[in-house]
Design a protein around this motif. Sequence first.
Motif, PDB file in Angstrom:
ATOM      1  N   VAL A   1      10.836  -8.077   7.871  1.00 46.60           N
ATOM      2  CA  VAL A   1      10.597  -8.227   9.309  1.00 46.60           C
ATOM      3  C   VAL A   1      11.239  -7.100  10.115  1.00 46.60           C
ATOM      4  N   LEU A   2      12.375  -6.601   9.654  1.00 44.30           N
ATOM      5  CA  LEU A   2      12.979  -5.473  10.382  1.00 44.30           C
ATOM      6  C   LEU A   2      12.009  -4.275  10.397  1.00 44.30           C
ATOM      7  N   ARG A   3      11.311  -4.103   9.298  1.00 38.33           N
ATOM      8  CA  ARG A   3      10.312  -3.035   9.227  1.00 38.33           C
ATOM      9  C   ARG A   3       9.081  -3.374  10.077  1.00 38.33           C
ATOM     10  N   ASP A   4       8.699  -4.642   9.990  1.00 35.96           N
ATOM     11  CA  ASP A   4       7.485  -5.077  10.686  1.00 35.96           C
ATOM     12  C   ASP A   4       7.663  -5.108  12.204  1.00 35.96           C
ATOM     13  N   PHE A   5       8.852  -5.427  12.698  1.00 33.51           N
ATOM     14  CA  PHE A   5       9.093  -5.404  14.150  1.00 33.51           C
ATOM     15  C   PHE A   5       8.674  -4.032  14.694  1.00 33.51           C
TER      16      PHE A   5
ATOM     17  N   ILE B   1       0.866  -1.183   0.000  1.00 33.42           N
ATOM     18  CA  ILE B   1       0.000   0.000   0.000  1.00 33.42           C
ATOM     19  C   ILE B   1       0.902   1.232   0.000  1.00 33.42           C
ATOM     20  N   ASP B   2       0.856   1.996  -1.080  1.00 35.41           N
ATOM     21  CA  ASP B   2       1.689   3.200  -1.173  1.00 35.41           C
ATOM     22  C   ASP B   2       3.146   2.903  -0.794  1.00 35.41           C
ATOM     23  N   GLY B   3       3.663   1.789  -1.258  1.00 37.09           N
ATOM     24  CA  GLY B   3       5.050   1.426  -0.994  1.00 37.09           C
ATOM     25  C   GLY B   3       5.284   0.697   0.319  1.00 37.09           C
ATOM     26  N   GLU B   4       4.285   0.619   1.177  1.00 34.70           N
ATOM     27  CA  GLU B   4       4.451  -0.059   2.475  1.00 34.70           C
ATOM     28  C   GLU B   4       4.050  -1.531   2.347  1.00 34.70           C
ATOM     29  N   PRO B   5       4.959  -2.460   2.717  1.00 35.15           N
ATOM     30  CA  PRO B   5       4.651  -3.886   2.573  1.00 35.15           C
ATOM     31  C   PRO B   5       3.952  -4.465   3.805  1.00 35.15           C
ATOM     32  N   PHE B   6       3.005  -5.340   3.564  1.00 27.86           N
ATOM     33  CA  PHE B   6       2.302  -6.057   4.635  1.00 27.86           C
ATOM     34  C   PHE B   6       2.242  -7.521   4.233  1.00 27.86           C
ATOM     35  N   TRP B   7       2.719  -8.395   5.095  1.00 33.26           N
ATOM     36  CA  TRP B   7       2.733  -9.831   4.793  1.00 33.26           C
ATOM     37  C   TRP B   7       1.769 -10.560   5.723  1.00 33.26           C
ATOM     38  N   GLY B   8       0.844 -11.288   5.140  1.00 31.89           N
ATOM     39  CA  GLY B   8       0.009 -12.185   5.926  1.00 31.89           C
ATOM     40  C   GLY B   8      -1.417 -11.737   6.094  1.00 31.89           C
TER      41      GLY B   8
END
Lengths: 200, 200
Positions: free
Chosen positions: B63-67, A177-184
Amino acid sequence: MPSPIDFYFDFSSPYSYIASEWIDALAARHGRTVRWHAILLGATFRVSGLKPPVEHPLKREYVLRDFARSARAEGVPFRQPSRFPIATQNAARVFWWLCGSDPARSTAWARACFRAYFGRGVDLSDPEALKGLAAEFGLDPQVAEGVWNDPVWKERLKQANEAAIAAGVFGAPFFVIDGEPFWGNDRKAQMERWLSQGPF
Amino acid sequence: MPSPIDFYFDFSSPYSYIASEWIDALAARHGRTVRWHAILLGATFRVSGLKPPVEHPLKREYVLRDFARSARAEGVPFRQPSRFPIATQNAARVFWWLCGSDPARSTAWARACFRAYFGRGVDLSDPEALKGLAAEFGLDPQVAEGVWNDPVWKERLKQANEAAIAAGVFGAPFFVIDGEPFWGNDRKAQMERWLSQGPF
Protein backbone atom coordinates in the motif's frame (compact mmCIF):
# COMPACT_ATOMS: atom_id res chain seq x y z
CA MET A 1 10.63 -10.61 -25.47
CA PRO A 2 8.70 -8.90 -22.61
CA SER A 3 8.27 -11.01 -19.49
CA PRO A 4 4.95 -12.68 -18.68
CA ILE A 5 2.47 -11.17 -16.25
CA ASP A 6 2.22 -13.18 -13.04
CA PHE A 7 -1.40 -13.66 -11.95
CA TYR A 8 -2.07 -15.08 -8.46
CA PHE A 9 -5.60 -16.24 -7.61
CA ASP A 10 -7.69 -18.35 -5.28
CA PHE A 11 -10.67 -20.22 -6.75
CA SER A 12 -12.85 -18.91 -3.90
CA SER A 13 -12.14 -15.24 -4.67
CA PRO A 14 -14.86 -13.45 -6.67
CA TYR A 15 -12.51 -10.61 -7.67
CA SER A 16 -10.01 -13.25 -8.89
CA TYR A 17 -12.78 -14.79 -10.99
CA ILE A 18 -13.63 -11.44 -12.57
CA ALA A 19 -9.94 -10.75 -13.28
CA SER A 20 -9.52 -14.23 -14.76
CA GLU A 21 -12.00 -13.20 -17.43
CA TRP A 22 -9.98 -10.17 -18.61
CA ILE A 23 -6.32 -10.84 -17.81
CA ASP A 24 -5.38 -12.85 -20.91
CA ALA A 25 -6.95 -10.32 -23.30
CA LEU A 26 -5.29 -7.41 -21.49
CA ALA A 27 -1.91 -9.12 -21.70
CA ALA A 28 -2.35 -9.97 -25.37
CA ARG A 29 -3.15 -6.32 -26.21
CA HIS A 30 0.34 -5.50 -24.96
CA GLY A 31 2.21 -8.46 -26.44
CA ARG A 32 2.44 -10.27 -23.11
CA THR A 33 1.50 -13.70 -21.87
CA VAL A 34 0.17 -14.60 -18.43
CA ARG A 35 1.61 -17.05 -15.93
CA TRP A 36 -1.30 -18.26 -13.78
CA HIS A 37 -0.66 -19.21 -10.13
CA ALA A 38 -3.37 -21.03 -8.16
CA ILE A 39 -2.78 -20.31 -4.46
CA LEU A 40 -4.64 -20.52 -1.16
CA LEU A 41 -5.53 -17.15 0.31
CA GLY A 42 -5.70 -18.80 3.72
CA ALA A 43 -1.91 -19.17 3.61
CA THR A 44 -1.27 -15.53 2.68
CA PHE A 45 -3.88 -14.32 5.19
CA ARG A 46 -2.08 -16.14 8.01
CA VAL A 47 1.22 -14.38 7.22
CA SER A 48 -0.43 -10.96 6.91
CA GLY A 49 -2.86 -11.31 9.80
CA LEU A 50 -5.79 -10.77 7.45
CA LYS A 51 -9.22 -12.40 7.18
CA PRO A 52 -11.64 -12.81 4.27
CA PRO A 53 -13.62 -9.56 3.77
CA VAL A 54 -16.91 -11.34 4.46
CA GLU A 55 -15.75 -12.12 8.01
CA HIS A 56 -15.83 -8.42 8.98
CA PRO A 57 -19.12 -6.80 10.04
CA LEU A 58 -20.20 -3.94 7.71
CA LYS A 59 -17.51 -4.88 5.19
CA ARG A 60 -19.34 -8.17 4.61
CA GLU A 61 -22.55 -6.50 3.40
CA TYR A 62 -20.59 -4.14 1.20
CA VAL A 63 -18.41 -6.69 -0.56
CA LEU A 64 -21.30 -9.05 -1.25
CA ARG A 65 -22.91 -6.15 -3.11
CA ASP A 66 -19.65 -5.08 -4.72
CA PHE A 67 -18.78 -8.59 -6.01
CA ALA A 68 -21.93 -8.61 -8.14
CA ARG A 69 -21.66 -4.96 -9.18
CA SER A 70 -17.99 -5.33 -10.14
CA ALA A 71 -18.87 -8.40 -12.23
CA ARG A 72 -21.63 -6.45 -13.99
CA ALA A 73 -19.21 -3.56 -14.59
CA GLU A 74 -16.93 -6.01 -16.43
CA GLY A 75 -19.78 -7.81 -18.18
CA VAL A 76 -18.95 -11.09 -16.42
CA PRO A 77 -21.81 -13.46 -15.46
CA PHE A 78 -21.86 -13.86 -11.68
CA ARG A 79 -24.04 -15.58 -9.10
CA GLN A 80 -23.04 -15.41 -5.44
CA PRO A 81 -22.55 -19.03 -4.34
CA SER A 82 -24.54 -19.98 -1.24
CA ARG A 83 -21.51 -21.77 0.24
CA PHE A 84 -18.86 -19.08 0.42
CA PRO A 85 -15.94 -18.90 0.92
CA ILE A 86 -14.90 -22.51 0.34
CA ALA A 87 -11.71 -24.60 0.57
CA THR A 88 -10.08 -24.78 -2.84
CA GLN A 89 -6.97 -26.90 -2.35
CA ASN A 90 -8.26 -29.83 -4.41
CA ALA A 91 -9.00 -27.70 -7.48
CA ALA A 92 -5.65 -25.95 -7.04
CA ARG A 93 -3.70 -29.24 -6.85
CA VAL A 94 -5.28 -30.40 -10.11
CA PHE A 95 -4.28 -27.02 -11.58
CA TRP A 96 -0.60 -27.56 -10.67
CA TRP A 97 -0.67 -31.16 -11.87
CA LEU A 98 -1.94 -30.05 -15.30
CA CYS A 99 0.48 -27.10 -15.32
CA GLY A 100 3.46 -29.43 -15.08
CA SER A 101 2.81 -30.88 -18.52
CA ASP A 102 0.55 -28.31 -20.23
CA PRO A 103 0.19 -24.75 -18.84
CA ALA A 104 -2.54 -23.87 -21.38
CA ARG A 105 -4.61 -26.80 -20.15
CA SER A 106 -4.14 -25.73 -16.53
CA THR A 107 -5.40 -22.26 -17.45
CA ALA A 108 -8.43 -23.82 -19.12
CA TRP A 109 -9.04 -25.83 -15.92
CA ALA A 110 -8.78 -22.67 -13.83
CA ARG A 111 -11.38 -20.99 -16.04
CA ALA A 112 -13.63 -24.04 -15.84
CA CYS A 113 -13.41 -24.00 -12.02
CA PHE A 114 -14.11 -20.27 -11.72
CA ARG A 115 -17.05 -20.41 -14.12
CA ALA A 116 -18.50 -23.49 -12.45
CA TYR A 117 -18.32 -21.99 -8.95
CA PHE A 118 -19.32 -18.39 -9.67
CA GLY A 119 -21.56 -19.05 -12.67
CA ARG A 120 -23.41 -22.23 -11.64
CA GLY A 121 -22.71 -22.61 -7.94
CA VAL A 122 -20.70 -25.86 -8.32
CA ASP A 123 -19.12 -26.36 -4.88
CA LEU A 124 -15.43 -26.97 -5.62
CA SER A 125 -14.84 -28.04 -2.02
CA ASP A 126 -17.16 -31.03 -2.44
CA PRO A 127 -15.11 -33.96 -3.83
CA GLU A 128 -18.11 -35.42 -5.69
CA ALA A 129 -18.93 -32.08 -7.33
CA LEU A 130 -15.28 -31.57 -8.24
CA LYS A 131 -15.05 -35.05 -9.72
CA GLY A 132 -18.10 -34.24 -11.81
CA LEU A 133 -16.45 -31.03 -13.02
CA ALA A 134 -13.25 -32.94 -13.83
CA ALA A 135 -15.22 -35.40 -15.94
CA GLU A 136 -17.01 -32.54 -17.72
CA PHE A 137 -13.58 -31.03 -18.43
CA GLY A 138 -12.34 -34.28 -19.96
CA LEU A 139 -10.33 -35.68 -17.06
CA ASP A 140 -10.79 -39.11 -15.54
CA PRO A 141 -12.43 -38.25 -12.20
CA GLN A 142 -10.59 -41.06 -10.41
CA VAL A 143 -7.28 -39.73 -11.69
CA ALA A 144 -8.21 -36.21 -10.59
CA GLU A 145 -9.10 -37.47 -7.11
CA GLY A 146 -5.79 -39.35 -7.01
CA VAL A 147 -3.99 -36.12 -7.82
CA TRP A 148 -5.52 -34.07 -5.04
CA ASN A 149 -4.80 -36.82 -2.51
CA ASP A 150 -1.19 -37.23 -3.70
CA PRO A 151 1.51 -35.79 -1.38
CA VAL A 152 3.44 -34.68 -4.48
CA TRP A 153 0.72 -32.24 -5.55
CA LYS A 154 -0.04 -31.21 -1.98
CA GLU A 155 3.61 -30.24 -1.74
CA ARG A 156 3.52 -28.46 -5.12
CA LEU A 157 0.64 -26.25 -3.94
CA LYS A 158 2.44 -25.54 -0.68
CA GLN A 159 5.45 -24.38 -2.69
CA ALA A 160 3.20 -22.15 -4.80
CA ASN A 161 1.81 -20.53 -1.64
CA GLU A 162 5.29 -19.97 -0.25
CA ALA A 163 6.54 -18.51 -3.52
CA ALA A 164 3.55 -16.15 -3.60
CA ILE A 165 4.23 -14.97 -0.05
CA ALA A 166 7.90 -14.47 -0.95
CA ALA A 167 6.73 -12.35 -3.90
CA GLY A 168 4.72 -10.12 -1.52
CA VAL A 169 1.26 -11.56 -2.26
CA PHE A 170 -1.24 -10.97 0.58
CA GLY A 171 -4.55 -11.05 -1.31
CA ALA A 172 -6.04 -11.93 -4.68
CA PRO A 173 -6.15 -11.27 -7.50
CA PHE A 174 -2.53 -10.15 -7.34
CA PHE A 175 -0.43 -9.35 -10.39
CA VAL A 176 3.26 -8.69 -10.92
CA ILE A 177 4.42 -6.96 -14.09
CA ASP A 178 8.18 -6.54 -14.49
CA GLY A 179 8.53 -6.54 -10.71
CA GLU A 180 5.69 -4.04 -10.12
CA PRO A 181 2.89 -5.39 -7.89
CA PHE A 182 -0.81 -4.71 -8.52
CA TRP A 183 -3.48 -5.95 -6.11
CA GLY A 184 -7.13 -6.24 -7.04
CA ASN A 185 -9.49 -6.52 -9.94
CA ASP A 186 -9.75 -2.72 -9.62
CA ARG A 187 -6.10 -2.13 -10.59
CA LYS A 188 -6.91 -3.03 -14.22
CA ALA A 189 -6.66 0.57 -15.46
CA GLN A 190 -3.29 1.12 -13.76
CA MET A 191 -1.97 -2.13 -15.21
CA GLU A 192 -3.14 -1.13 -18.67
CA ARG A 193 -1.37 2.21 -18.28
CA TRP A 194 1.81 0.56 -17.01
CA LEU A 195 1.84 -1.85 -19.94
CA SER A 196 1.25 0.82 -22.56
CA GLN A 197 3.45 3.63 -21.18
CA GLY A 198 5.87 1.91 -18.83
CA PRO A 199 6.46 3.00 -15.22
CA PHE A 200 4.50 6.07 -14.07
CA MET B 1 -33.16 17.92 -7.74
CA PRO B 2 -30.86 14.86 -7.44
CA SER B 3 -29.59 14.12 -3.94
CA PRO B 4 -26.04 15.00 -2.90
CA ILE B 5 -23.24 12.44 -2.88
CA ASP B 6 -22.14 11.55 0.65
CA PHE B 7 -18.34 11.44 0.95
CA TYR B 8 -16.82 10.00 4.15
CA PHE B 9 -13.11 10.52 4.81
CA ASP B 10 -10.39 10.51 7.44
CA PHE B 11 -7.63 13.13 7.16
CA SER B 12 -5.03 10.38 7.67
CA SER B 13 -6.21 8.31 4.67
CA PRO B 14 -4.14 8.75 1.48
CA TYR B 15 -6.88 7.29 -0.70
CA SER B 16 -9.34 9.76 0.87
CA TYR B 17 -6.97 12.58 0.00
CA ILE B 18 -6.76 11.46 -3.63
CA ALA B 19 -10.56 11.15 -3.82
CA SER B 20 -10.98 14.60 -2.23
CA GLU B 21 -9.22 16.02 -5.27
CA TRP B 22 -11.71 14.55 -7.79
CA ILE B 23 -15.05 14.11 -6.00
CA ASP B 24 -16.43 17.64 -6.44
CA ALA B 25 -15.62 17.74 -10.17
CA LEU B 26 -17.10 14.28 -10.69
CA ALA B 27 -20.31 15.29 -8.90
CA ALA B 28 -20.55 18.56 -10.84
CA ARG B 29 -20.29 16.70 -14.17
CA HIS B 30 -23.49 14.92 -13.19
CA GLY B 31 -25.36 17.86 -11.67
CA ARG B 32 -24.72 16.71 -8.11
CA THR B 33 -23.26 18.29 -5.03
CA VAL B 34 -21.15 16.58 -2.37
CA ARG B 35 -21.80 16.34 1.35
CA TRP B 36 -18.40 15.94 3.04
CA HIS B 37 -18.17 13.93 6.28
CA ALA B 38 -14.96 14.03 8.32
CA ILE B 39 -14.82 10.83 10.41
CA LEU B 40 -12.30 8.79 12.37
CA LEU B 41 -11.42 5.48 10.75
CA GLY B 42 -10.39 4.21 14.17
CA ALA B 43 -14.07 4.21 15.16
CA THR B 44 -15.21 2.28 12.07
CA PHE B 45 -12.25 -0.12 12.33
CA ARG B 46 -13.26 -1.03 15.88
CA VAL B 47 -16.78 -1.99 14.79
CA SER B 48 -15.54 -3.98 11.79
CA GLY B 49 -12.53 -5.59 13.47
CA LEU B 50 -10.23 -4.02 10.88
CA LYS B 51 -6.81 -2.40 11.16
CA PRO B 52 -5.03 0.19 9.00
CA PRO B 53 -3.51 -1.53 5.94
CA VAL B 54 0.00 -0.49 6.97
CA GLU B 55 -0.30 -2.59 10.14
CA HIS B 56 -0.34 -5.83 8.14
CA PRO B 57 2.94 -7.44 6.99
CA LEU B 58 3.24 -7.64 3.17
CA LYS B 59 0.18 -5.42 2.72
CA ARG B 60 2.12 -2.56 4.29
CA GLU B 61 4.85 -2.57 1.62
CA TYR B 62 2.27 -2.82 -1.12
CA VAL B 63 0.00 0.00 0.00
CA LEU B 64 2.87 2.40 0.61
CA ARG B 65 3.78 1.87 -3.04
CA ASP B 66 0.18 1.98 -4.19
CA PHE B 67 -0.63 5.26 -2.38
CA ALA B 68 2.00 7.08 -4.44
CA ARG B 69 1.19 5.27 -7.68
CA SER B 70 -2.55 5.89 -7.30
CA ALA B 71 -1.85 9.58 -6.68
CA ARG B 72 0.27 9.74 -9.83
CA ALA B 73 -2.47 7.93 -11.78
CA GLU B 74 -4.85 10.75 -10.78
CA GLY B 75 -2.28 13.51 -11.25
CA VAL B 76 -2.44 14.45 -7.57
CA PRO B 77 0.76 15.67 -5.83
CA PHE B 78 1.64 13.27 -3.03
CA ARG B 79 4.47 12.80 -0.55
CA GLN B 80 4.25 9.97 1.98
CA PRO B 81 4.33 11.66 5.43
CA SER B 82 7.02 10.29 7.75
CA ARG B 83 4.54 10.19 10.65
CA PHE B 84 1.76 7.96 9.40
CA PRO B 85 -0.99 7.23 10.22
CA ILE B 86 -1.81 10.04 12.64
CA ALA B 87 -4.68 11.03 14.95
CA THR B 88 -6.98 13.44 13.14
CA GLN B 89 -9.72 14.28 15.64
CA ASN B 90 -8.64 17.91 16.08
CA ALA B 91 -8.74 18.68 12.36
CA ALA B 92 -12.07 16.85 12.12
CA ARG B 93 -13.64 18.82 15.00
CA VAL B 94 -12.69 22.10 13.31
CA PHE B 95 -14.27 20.72 10.14
CA TRP B 96 -17.60 20.10 11.90
CA TRP B 97 -17.48 23.47 13.66
CA LEU B 98 -17.05 25.25 10.29
CA CYS B 99 -19.67 23.01 8.70
CA GLY B 100 -22.32 24.20 11.15
CA SER B 101 -22.30 27.72 9.74
CA ASP B 102 -20.68 27.36 6.29
CA PRO B 103 -20.35 23.92 4.61
CA ALA B 104 -18.30 25.39 1.71
CA ARG B 105 -15.77 26.72 4.19
CA SER B 106 -15.56 23.35 5.95
CA THR B 107 -14.84 21.72 2.59
CA ALA B 108 -12.10 24.27 1.95
CA TRP B 109 -10.66 23.43 5.39
CA ALA B 110 -10.75 19.72 4.57
CA ARG B 111 -8.83 20.36 1.35
CA ALA B 112 -6.31 22.55 3.19
CA CYS B 113 -5.73 19.78 5.76
CA PHE B 114 -5.33 17.03 3.15
CA ARG B 115 -2.95 19.10 1.03
CA ALA B 116 -0.91 20.18 4.04
CA TYR B 117 -0.49 16.62 5.33
CA PHE B 118 0.00 14.73 2.07
CA GLY B 119 1.62 17.52 0.10
CA ARG B 120 3.92 19.17 2.65
CA GLY B 121 4.07 16.74 5.55
CA VAL B 122 2.30 19.07 8.03
CA ASP B 123 1.53 16.82 11.01
CA LEU B 124 -2.16 17.43 11.72
CA SER B 125 -1.88 15.55 15.03
CA ASP B 126 0.56 18.14 16.39
CA PRO B 127 -1.47 20.98 17.99
CA GLU B 128 1.17 23.61 17.14
CA ALA B 129 1.35 22.53 13.51
CA LEU B 130 -2.45 22.48 13.30
CA LYS B 131 -2.69 25.96 14.86
CA GLY B 132 -0.21 27.13 12.23
CA LEU B 133 -2.35 25.64 9.49
CA ALA B 134 -5.47 27.24 10.98
CA ALA B 135 -3.78 30.66 10.92
CA GLU B 136 -2.67 30.10 7.31
CA PHE B 137 -6.30 29.23 6.48
CA GLY B 138 -7.53 32.47 8.04
CA LEU B 139 -8.76 31.19 11.38
CA ASP B 140 -7.69 32.53 14.77
CA PRO B 141 -5.47 29.70 16.04
CA GLN B 142 -6.65 30.19 19.63
CA VAL B 143 -10.25 29.88 18.52
CA ALA B 144 -9.41 26.73 16.54
CA GLU B 145 -7.71 25.22 19.59
CA GLY B 146 -10.73 26.15 21.70
CA VAL B 147 -12.95 24.31 19.21
CA TRP B 148 -11.03 21.03 19.30
CA ASN B 149 -10.98 21.07 23.09
CA ASP B 150 -14.69 21.87 23.34
CA PRO B 151 -16.98 18.97 24.42
CA VAL B 152 -19.60 20.24 21.96
CA TRP B 153 -17.39 19.57 18.93
CA LYS B 154 -16.00 16.37 20.42
CA GLU B 155 -19.59 15.19 20.64
CA ARG B 156 -20.37 16.37 17.10
CA LEU B 157 -17.52 14.28 15.70
CA LYS B 158 -18.66 11.29 17.75
CA GLN B 159 -22.10 11.65 16.21
CA ALA B 160 -20.55 11.80 12.75
CA ASN B 161 -18.68 8.56 13.40
CA GLU B 162 -21.83 6.87 14.67
CA ALA B 163 -23.86 8.07 11.70
CA ALA B 164 -21.18 6.76 9.33
CA ILE B 165 -21.20 3.34 11.01
CA ALA B 166 -25.00 3.30 10.82
CA ALA B 167 -24.68 4.05 7.09
CA GLY B 168 -22.42 1.00 6.67
CA VAL B 169 -19.08 2.82 6.46
CA PHE B 170 -16.10 0.61 7.42
CA GLY B 171 -13.27 2.33 5.52
CA ALA B 172 -12.45 5.47 3.59
CA PRO B 173 -12.99 7.04 1.22
CA PHE B 174 -16.57 5.82 1.29
CA PHE B 175 -19.34 7.25 -0.89
CA VAL B 176 -23.10 6.82 -0.93
CA ILE B 177 -25.06 7.80 -4.04
CA ASP B 178 -28.83 7.46 -3.83
CA GLY B 179 -28.39 4.72 -1.22
CA GLU B 180 -25.71 2.82 -3.21
CA PRO B 181 -22.39 2.41 -1.34
CA PHE B 182 -19.00 2.74 -3.03
CA TRP B 183 -15.78 2.10 -1.11
CA GLY B 184 -12.40 3.30 -2.28
CA ASN B 185 -10.68 5.79 -4.52
CA ASP B 186 -10.70 2.96 -7.07
CA ARG B 187 -14.50 2.91 -7.36
CA LYS B 188 -14.42 6.20 -9.31
CA ALA B 189 -15.22 4.57 -12.66
CA GLN B 190 -18.19 2.66 -11.22
CA MET B 191 -19.49 5.84 -9.57
CA GLU B 192 -19.17 7.72 -12.84
CA ARG B 193 -21.11 4.96 -14.60
CA TRP B 194 -23.80 4.91 -11.90
CA LEU B 195 -24.22 8.67 -12.12
CA SER B 196 -24.45 8.74 -15.91
CA GLN B 197 -26.53 5.61 -16.54
CA GLY B 198 -28.25 4.91 -13.24
CA PRO B 199 -28.16 1.51 -11.49
CA PHE B 200 -26.29 -1.26 -13.34
